[in-house]
Design an enzyme around this catalytic site. Structure first.
Site, PDB file in Angstrom:
ATOM      1  N   CYS A   1      40.800  52.693 -76.326  1.00 34.77           N
ATOM      2  CA  CYS A   1      41.375  51.394 -75.929  1.00 34.77           C
ATOM      3  C   CYS A   1      41.701  50.562 -77.171  1.00 34.77           C
ATOM      4  O   CYS A   1      42.724  49.896 -77.233  1.00 34.77           O
ATOM      5  CB  CYS A   1      40.402  50.569 -75.089  1.00 34.77           C
ATOM      6  SG  CYS A   1      39.568  51.452 -73.806  1.00 34.77           S
ATOM      7  N   ASP A   2      40.804  50.562 -78.151  1.00 30.87           N
ATOM      8  CA  ASP A   2      40.879  49.579 -79.240  1.00 30.87           C
ATOM      9  C   ASP A   2      41.185  50.162 -80.616  1.00 30.87           C
ATOM     10  O   ASP A   2      41.380  49.425 -81.573  1.00 30.87           O
ATOM     11  CB  ASP A   2      39.547  48.811 -79.311  1.00 30.87           C
ATOM     12  CG  ASP A   2      39.240  48.105 -78.005  1.00 30.87           C
ATOM     13  OD1 ASP A   2      40.191  47.667 -77.343  1.00 30.87           O
ATOM     14  OD2 ASP A   2      38.061  48.012 -77.638  1.00 30.87           O
TER      15      ASP A   2
ATOM     16  N   CYS B   1      35.054  51.662 -76.690  1.00 32.97           N
ATOM     17  CA  CYS B   1      36.182  52.493 -76.249  1.00 32.97           C
ATOM     18  C   CYS B   1      37.201  52.627 -77.369  1.00 32.97           C
ATOM     19  O   CYS B   1      38.075  51.776 -77.544  1.00 32.97           O
ATOM     20  CB  CYS B   1      36.831  51.882 -75.014  1.00 32.97           C
ATOM     21  SG  CYS B   1      38.267  52.805 -74.473  1.00 32.97           S
TER      22      CYS B   1
END
Ligand code: NDP
Length: 310
Positions: free
Chosen positions: A137-138, A134
């Site tokens: 997300c990261d 992701c």
């Protein structure tokens, strides 16, 4: 045991839209939020193609709106997962991770699909230590760093493009010499100076130390030459697996594991409907998921009218 006219399993765009429609039809839906409440849209940034938002809207905010809308009409959301379902006769019984059971007249399955991994040794244990599926997300953690992305479809391009906002360099590793991604997405990547595509290459091993991932051992599929590539991060962008394990093959799936539907959201079991990415290997859009969620709610309501409660 909780009793309900309809249990909705999953809270992505499909499940929450189904919840809004079922709640407004006085079906008092019980909605199981799952491990990723809000679904895949909570891991994206801006959604620019959902009608009604001319300036775009963030994925998490869109899902928050849908959730609030469902709750306003009386949908009851439970923060748990379905771990088993008995669908051989009605009322259907769904076992929950929290130990409870739900007896439901109809079921709407909207459990979505999860990111696929390559199946390499140590891949899962390195999640959060250099391995991710992701980018949204990261990606922020890779400011000024070197990252690699696996895949050649729209997901991989989206991940690589997003990562290029933060990383100093993004390498896209693709196993063939042609991208599967749509033409506009391909142009996006070809025109991004921070992204370089490594063609005809597969990943053989993840290299790591106490600090986490630090390299990839890759092989050129044409020359069979192996190379060690240093990297700070490795992102999977190789597609998604529909979340159907809890169904234990009671519902007909296609060879890729997606639920087979007909006449809109009908599964092979009368009274059990499926909506969103769990039954859609093709469109996979928030708006098409929402549309199928709406259809599943209307079908569930009509099924109850025709067949009554047992
Ligand atoms: P796809 O199945 O389209 O692409 C998967 C990619 O990963 C392919 O290039 C495939 O290679 C590669 N791959 C799969 N398994 C492996 C493996 N084991 N090792 C190496 N490479 C592998 O999945 P996507 O998630 O990219 O897209 C799915 C659908 O969602 C598509 O319809 C897409 O258009 C849509 N989508 C749309 C977006 C948007 O419009 N913004 C964003 C994301 C997805 P190969 O090509 O060789 O098969």
């Amino acid at each position: 045991m909780i009793q309900t006219d309809v249990v909705i399993i999953g809270t992505g765009a499909a499940g929450l839209t189904a919840a809004i429609y079922c709640a407004r039809a006085n079906m008092s839906p019980i909605v199981l939020e799952g491990h990723e409440p809000g679904g895949q849209l909570t891991t994206t940034t801006d959604v620019e193609n959902f009608p009604g938002f001319p300036e775009g809207i963030s994925g998490p905010l869109l899902m928050e709106h849908m959730k609030n809308q469902a709750m306003r009409f009386g949908a009851k959301l439970i923060p748990t997962m379905a771990i088993n379902a008995k669908l051989s006769s009605r009322p259907f019984v769904v076992d929950l991770e929290n130990g409870e059971q739900i007896k439901a007249q109809t079921v709407i399955i909207s459990t979505g699909a999860s990111a696929k991994y390559l199946g390499l040794a140590h891949e899962k244990e390195l999640i959060g230590k250099g391995v991710s599926a992701c980018a949204t997300c990261d990606g922020f953690f890779y400011k000024g760093k070197i990252v690699h992305v696996a895949g050649g479809g729209d997901t991989a391009i989206e991940e690589a493009t997003f990562l290029a906002r933060f990383a100093s360099k993004v390498y896209l590793i693709h196993r063939r010499d042609k991208l599967r991604a749509s033409k506009p997405m391909q142009e996006r990547i070809f025109n991004n100076p921070k992204v370089e595509i490594i063609w005809n290459t597969i990943i053989k091993e993840l290299k790591f130390d106490d600090q986490g991932l630090n390299g990839l051992l890759v092989e050129n599929t044409q020359t069979h030459e192996t190379t060690l590539r240093k990297t700070d991060g490795f992102f999977l962008g190789i597609g998604h697996q529909p979340n159907t394990a809890f169904l234990n093959h009671q519902i007909t799936l296609n060879p890729q594991g997606f639920i087979v539907t007909q006449n809109g959201p009908e599964t092979n079991i009368p009274g059990v409907f499926a909506a969103g990415d769990v039954q859609d290997p093709y469109y996979r859009q928030a708006i098409s998921a929402a549309g199928s969620g709406c259809m599943s709610a209307i079908k569930a309501e009509r099924f109850l009218e025709e067949h009554g409660r047992i």
